[in-house]
Motif scaffolding. Structure first.
Motif, PDB file in Angstrom:
ATOM      1  N   PRO A 118      37.575  36.603  57.999  1.00 18.44           N
ATOM      2  CA  PRO A 118      36.841  37.199  59.197  1.00 18.44           C
ATOM      3  C   PRO A 118      37.814  37.728  60.206  1.00 18.44           C
ATOM      4  CG  PRO A 118      36.726  34.991  59.283  1.00 18.44           C
ATOM      5  CD  PRO A 118      37.409  35.149  57.790  1.00 18.44           C
ATOM      6  N   THR A 119      37.263  38.660  61.042  1.00 20.08           N
ATOM      7  CA  THR A 119      38.140  39.339  62.166  1.00 20.08           C
ATOM      8  C   THR A 119      37.270  38.932  63.638  1.00 20.08           C
ATOM      9  OG1 THR A 119      39.014  40.926  60.700  1.00 20.08           O
ATOM     10  CG2 THR A 119      39.146  41.415  62.877  1.00 20.08           C
ATOM     11  N   VAL A 120      38.124  38.709  64.665  1.00 21.87           N
ATOM     12  CA  VAL A 120      37.594  38.503  65.756  1.00 21.87           C
ATOM     13  C   VAL A 120      38.059  39.449  66.740  1.00 21.87           C
ATOM     14  CG1 VAL A 120      37.496  37.050  68.140  1.00 21.87           C
ATOM     15  CG2 VAL A 120      37.011  36.113  65.503  1.00 21.87           C
ATOM     16  N   ALA A 121      37.470  40.539  67.096  1.00 21.00           N
ATOM     17  CA  ALA A 121      37.978  41.495  67.863  1.00 21.00           C
ATOM     18  C   ALA A 121      37.293  41.914  69.395  1.00 21.00           C
ATOM     19  CB  ALA A 121      38.002  42.816  67.120  1.00 21.00           C
ATOM     20  N   GLY A 122      37.816  42.628  70.101  1.00 23.40           N
ATOM     21  CA  GLY A 122      37.153  43.418  71.584  1.00 23.40           C
ATOM     22  C   GLY A 122      36.813  42.568  72.336  1.00 23.40           C
ATOM     23  N   LEU A 123      37.648  41.139  72.694  1.00 24.55           N
ATOM     24  CA  LEU A 123      37.219  40.237  73.428  1.00 24.55           C
ATOM     25  C   LEU A 123      37.053  40.794  74.976  1.00 24.55           C
ATOM     26  CD1 LEU A 123      39.179  38.662  71.445  1.00 24.55           C
ATOM     27  CD2 LEU A 123      38.601  36.784  72.359  1.00 24.55           C
ATOM     28  N   LYS A 124      36.030  40.452  75.598  1.00 28.05           N
ATOM     29  CA  LYS A 124      35.987  40.985  77.230  1.00 28.05           C
ATOM     30  C   LYS A 124      35.215  39.711  77.881  1.00 28.05           C
ATOM     31  CE  LYS A 124      35.671  45.023  78.025  1.00 28.05           C
ATOM     32  NZ  LYS A 124      35.361  46.344  78.266  1.00 28.05           N
ATOM     33  N   VAL A 125      36.130  39.498  78.779  1.00 29.16           N
ATOM     34  CA  VAL A 125      35.699  38.092  79.971  1.00 29.16           C
ATOM     35  C   VAL A 125      34.540  38.640  80.741  1.00 29.16           C
ATOM     36  CG1 VAL A 125      36.196  36.580  81.704  1.00 29.16           C
ATOM     37  CG2 VAL A 125      37.749  36.800  79.563  1.00 29.16           C
ATOM     38  N   SER A 126      33.532  37.932  80.938  1.00 32.11           N
ATOM     39  CA  SER A 126      32.351  38.052  81.660  1.00 32.11           C
ATOM     40  C   SER A 126      32.555  38.319  83.320  1.00 32.11           C
ATOM     41  CB  SER A 126      31.121  37.004  81.771  1.00 32.11           C
ATOM     42  OG  SER A 126      31.637  35.702  82.271  1.00 32.11           O
ATOM     43  N   HIS A 127      31.951  38.901  84.056  1.00 30.89           N
ATOM     44  CA  HIS A 127      32.297  39.101  85.525  1.00 30.89           C
ATOM     45  C   HIS A 127      32.371  37.906  86.203  1.00 30.89           C
ATOM     46  CE1 HIS A 127      32.134  43.565  85.696  1.00 30.89           C
ATOM     47  NE2 HIS A 127      31.184  43.339  84.851  1.00 30.89           N
ATOM     48  N   GLY A 128      31.739  36.733  85.991  1.00 23.82           N
ATOM     49  CA  GLY A 128      31.734  35.479  86.410  1.00 23.82           C
ATOM     50  C   GLY A 128      33.041  34.759  85.855  1.00 23.82           C
ATOM     51  N   GLY A 129      33.649  35.140  84.945  1.00 21.95           N
ATOM     52  CA  GLY A 129      34.873  34.477  84.614  1.00 21.95           C
ATOM     53  C   GLY A 129      34.799  33.347  83.504  1.00 21.95           C
ATOM     54  N   ASP A 130      33.537  32.961  83.134  1.00 20.87           N
ATOM     55  CA  ASP A 130      33.269  31.766  82.410  1.00 20.87           C
ATOM     56  C   ASP A 130      32.597  31.750  80.958  1.00 20.87           C
ATOM     57  OD1 ASP A 130      30.873  32.660  83.167  1.00 20.87           O
ATOM     58  OD2 ASP A 130      29.931  30.475  83.718  1.00 20.87           O
ATOM     59  N   GLN A 131      32.430  33.170  80.662  1.00 19.66           N
ATOM     60  CA  GLN A 131      32.131  33.449  79.340  1.00 19.66           C
ATOM     61  C   GLN A 131      32.933  34.684  78.694  1.00 19.66           C
ATOM     62  OE1 GLN A 131      27.541  33.459  78.713  1.00 19.66           O
ATOM     63  NE2 GLN A 131      27.865  34.055  80.850  1.00 19.66           N
ATOM     64  N   VAL A 132      33.002  34.591  77.415  1.00 19.71           N
ATOM     65  CA  VAL A 132      33.868  35.634  76.714  1.00 19.71           C
ATOM     66  C   VAL A 132      32.771  36.272  75.617  1.00 19.71           C
ATOM     67  CG1 VAL A 132      34.885  34.301  75.134  1.00 19.71           C
ATOM     68  CG2 VAL A 132      35.732  36.604  75.585  1.00 19.71           C
ATOM     69  N   ALA A 133      32.690  37.435  75.717  1.00 18.21           N
ATOM     70  CA  ALA A 133      31.982  38.250  74.435  1.00 18.21           C
ATOM     71  C   ALA A 133      32.969  38.813  73.502  1.00 18.21           C
ATOM     72  CB  ALA A 133      30.999  39.249  75.062  1.00 18.21           C
ATOM     73  N   PHE A 134      32.662  38.917  72.214  1.00 16.69           N
ATOM     74  CA  PHE A 134      33.353  39.452  71.168  1.00 16.69           C
ATOM     75  C   PHE A 134      32.666  39.807  69.942  1.00 16.69           C
ATOM     76  CE2 PHE A 134      33.744  35.012  70.801  1.00 16.69           C
ATOM     77  CZ  PHE A 134      33.298  34.672  69.596  1.00 16.69           C
ATOM     78  N   TYR A 135      33.492  40.547  69.049  1.00 14.39           N
ATOM     79  CA  TYR A 135      32.692  40.845  68.138  1.00 14.39           C
ATOM     80  C   TYR A 135      33.588  39.825  66.786  1.00 14.39           C
ATOM     81  CZ  TYR A 135      30.570  45.334  69.460  1.00 14.39           C
ATOM     82  OH  TYR A 135      30.023  46.300  70.181  1.00 14.39           O
ATOM     83  N   ALA A 136      32.705  39.623  65.839  1.00 17.81           N
ATOM     84  CA  ALA A 136      33.216  38.859  64.720  1.00 17.81           C
ATOM     85  C   ALA A 136      32.410  39.062  63.412  1.00 17.81           C
ATOM     86  CB  ALA A 136      33.453  37.311  65.049  1.00 17.81           C
ATOM     87  N   ASP A 137      33.002  39.033  62.337  1.00 17.04           N
ATOM     88  CA  ASP A 137      32.346  39.446  61.219  1.00 17.04           C
ATOM     89  C   ASP A 137      32.097  38.132  60.178  1.00 17.04           C
ATOM     90  OD1 ASP A 137      35.122  39.197  60.238  1.00 17.04           O
ATOM     91  OD2 ASP A 137      35.047  41.101  59.470  1.00 17.04           O
TER      92      ASP A 137
END
Length: 610
Positions: free
Chosen positions: A14-33
């Motif tokens: 699997p691949t994890v990609a496109g990480l982006k931290v939330s504006h609050g700085g306490d979460q991260v969103a990303f794509y994964a397959d």
């Protein structure tokens, strides 16, 4: 030799990609397959708790990013259909997981860039007016009423972000007749009035990046010095505080600011590695993070700016997500790389080499050799040409090279003329010369492989995707004695047809192509000569063409035209060439099933023909 790396197991990692931290700085969103196809996930950076927030609505292939709303309640992402790149925007409400599609003109490409600080409005780069321009999307409206044009430039124009107070937008465009030129502009959001604020010199690529939290300064980059250089522009005065030393061997690109504005993250590109550097915006001093030579991407400040989130890989280590503690100067693994049933010890190290080319210069490259070769044993060898051409091979994890080396191939991945990372002169050395000096660099790579004692000189092949596919077509007909096999993947065989199709379907790529190879009338003979379809009669290598039927970048007619030209010259499918189209793909495989299929076809072909 025995195979240690099962092809299907490697393709299925699997691949994890496109990480982006939330504006609050306490979460991260990303794509994964992890499920077999990409889905969007959100993970808490303190507790580690993770949840999947899409269920089949995320893009199959990742060619567009996503953004958080400023209250961290929504994420907006762009998605196409089976690789056709007609990107449409979707909103996902994170608490409920509800996904809704926003209004979309069927043939446009809509790339969401930012959300207004007050909410309610998206910043979008879109081709809905023809040329790529900047638009805003009002989330309170429906249909066409939601869209408002912010710029209507004749040349490709792209925004980078809203200002912190939401009153301005930073963007980059070109108003010069020199198509290689890019300058930085700002415009108002309520009353658009384009104002150029950054130009080092005409003809250079001078661009605005992220806004400083104070709203008075913007990160900038320029290649006017001969390589990518990062600075900090004060908008009121036009003064630039340069951060990158003026060195044509040092290439840097800006990332994001820390929440307090003290630090600007930068990625330093040297010898096919990407290293994170933090610049102190007060003193201009740089701080290099303590990581081994490898490839870092996606640097973003988290947890109040105390940590930097990034992905990191080496040639033998798959990408893992790290949280780098800036106080302790050490990294912890947030999301480890998955290896499944594979043993990482079986991966081979990519050797960084330089080989001589025909005009006395040297081409940087990464070389992979089979593990545990017996004395005197020889192997077939492959030149792998990257896409772009303004791109490059890095010393990160390369699954193509790993499975081919494991199956007894020597693989050379050269950064030929036209590649990034080695200064402007090298990057621009193939302008109006695709299939010229860059092709000679490929030929010199083949000669270098022949010089290696472990290479069988009679068993050389070439492969690559996109521009690498172009070079795989062209090398096989312009240098017909050079390679035994050629595998163009989503490649280009007819430059005139490419320009015609790109100008109609992806105008930003039509613009890019003209900046690289000139104008259709003025350079018609050059385009004809540098098109493989013109020389199809000269093919001696056996060829295997792979192409996605939905590809808008290098349309399927590029492969079909070359196939038909071969038939017109008496070549028979199966005997002289092989050909496959994928009805569910665009510009390359977008999921694990597609990767597995492509890997299997390539491995089988090389086993039979090379």
């Amino acid at each position: 030799m025995s195979e240690r790396i099962p092809l299907e197991a490697l393709a299925a990692l699997p691949t994890v990609a496109g990480l982006k931290v939330s504006h609050g700085g306490d979460q991260v969103a990303f794509y994964a397959d992890w499920s077999g196809r990409f889905e969007l996930y959100v993970q808490d950076l303190r507790s580690g708790a993770r949840r999947q927030v899409t269920d089949g609505q995320a893009p199959k292939a990742l060619r567009a990013g996503f953004v958080w709303s400023h209250d961290d309640r929504h994420i907006y992402f762009s998605r196409d259909h089976n690789g056709d790149e007609r990107q449409a925007i979707f909103e996902v409400e994170l608490t409920s997981g509800q996904v809704r599609a926003l209004h979309h003109a069927p043939q446009s490409m809509d790339y969401v860039v930012d959300v207004h600080p007050a909410g309610g409005t998206l910043l979008v780069n879109s081709t809905r007016g023809g040329t790529m321009n900047v638009h805003v999307y009002d989330l309170s409206q429906e249909g066409e009423a939601a869209w408002r044009v912010l710029t209507a430039q004749p040349n490709t124009t792209q925004a980078s972000a809203f200002s912190p107070d939401g009153t301005q937008v930073a963007l980059n465009t070109n108003e010069s007749p020199d198509l290689r030129n890019t300058d930085g502009y700002v415009t108002g959001t309520d009353e658009p009035a384009l104002r150029r604020v950054f130009q080092v010199r005409e003809g250079s690529q001078d661009q605005l990046g992220a806004w400083h939290p104070d709203g008075r300064r913007v990160a900038v980059s320029s290649d006017a010095s001969g390589a990518g250089r990062v600075g900090l522009l004060t908008l009121d005065t036009g003064e630039v505080q340069w951060l990158t030393p003026e060195d044509d061997h040092l290439d840097e690109q800006p990332g994001r600011f820390s929440p307090d504005g003290r630090w600007l993250s930068v990625l330093r590109n040297v010898d096919s590695t990407l290293t994170p550097v933090l610049y102190d915006t007060r003193t201009g001093n740089g701080r290099t993070l303590k990581l081994p030579a490898g490839v870092a991407v996606g640097t973003d400040f988290a947890l109040g700016g105390t940590k930097l989130l990034l992905q990191f890989s080496t040639s033998t280590r798959r990408a893992e997500v790290l949280l780098y503690d800036l106080e302790r100067d050490e990294a912890e693994v947030l999301i480890p790389a998955s290896y499944g049933e594979l043993d990482p010890a079986d991966f081979v190290t990519g050797e960084y080499v330089r080989y001589p080319t025909t005009d006395g210069l040297e081409v940087p490259a990464i070389l992979y050799r089979p593990r545990h070769a017996r004395p005197g044993q020889t192997f077939p060898a492959l030149v792998h040409v990257h896409g772009g051409p303004t791109a490059q091979f890095f010393r990160g994890f390369d699954p193509h090279a790993q499975f081919l080396a494991d199956r007894g191939h020597v693989v050379l991945c050269p950064n030929i003329r036209g590649s990034t990372g080695y200064g402007v002169a090298w990057r621009d050395a193939n302008l109006r010369d695709w299939g010229g000096r860059d092709l000679e660099d490929v030929a010199a790579g083949a000669a270098y492989l022949r010089s290696l004692p472990e290479v069988d000189p009679e068993r050389l092949g070439i492969f690559g995707g996109s521009f690498g596919g172009y070079m795989s077509y062209l090398a096989a007909v312009k240098k017909p004695e050079l390679f035994k096999v050629s595998v163009p993947i989503v490649g280009i065989s007819d430059l005139r047809q490419l320009h015609e199709d790109n100008s109609r379907v992806m105008p930003q790529l039509g613009y890019y192509f003209r900046s690289m190879m000139g104008e259709p009338e003025q350079d018609a003979e050059l385009w004809r000569d540098r098109s493989a379809v013109t020389h199809a009669h000269a093919l001696k290598a056996h060829m295997f063409m792979m192409h996605g039927a939905n590809d808008p970048r290098c349309p399927i007619n590029q492969a079909r035209a070359f196939r038909d030209a071969l038939k017109a010259h008496g070549r028979q499918e199966g005997e002289h060439f092989e050909y496959v189209e994928f009805d569910d793909e665009g510009h390359g495989a977008g999921d694990i099933a597609g990767r597995t299929r492509s890997y299997r076809l390539m491995a089988d072909y090389f086993a039979r023909r090379l």
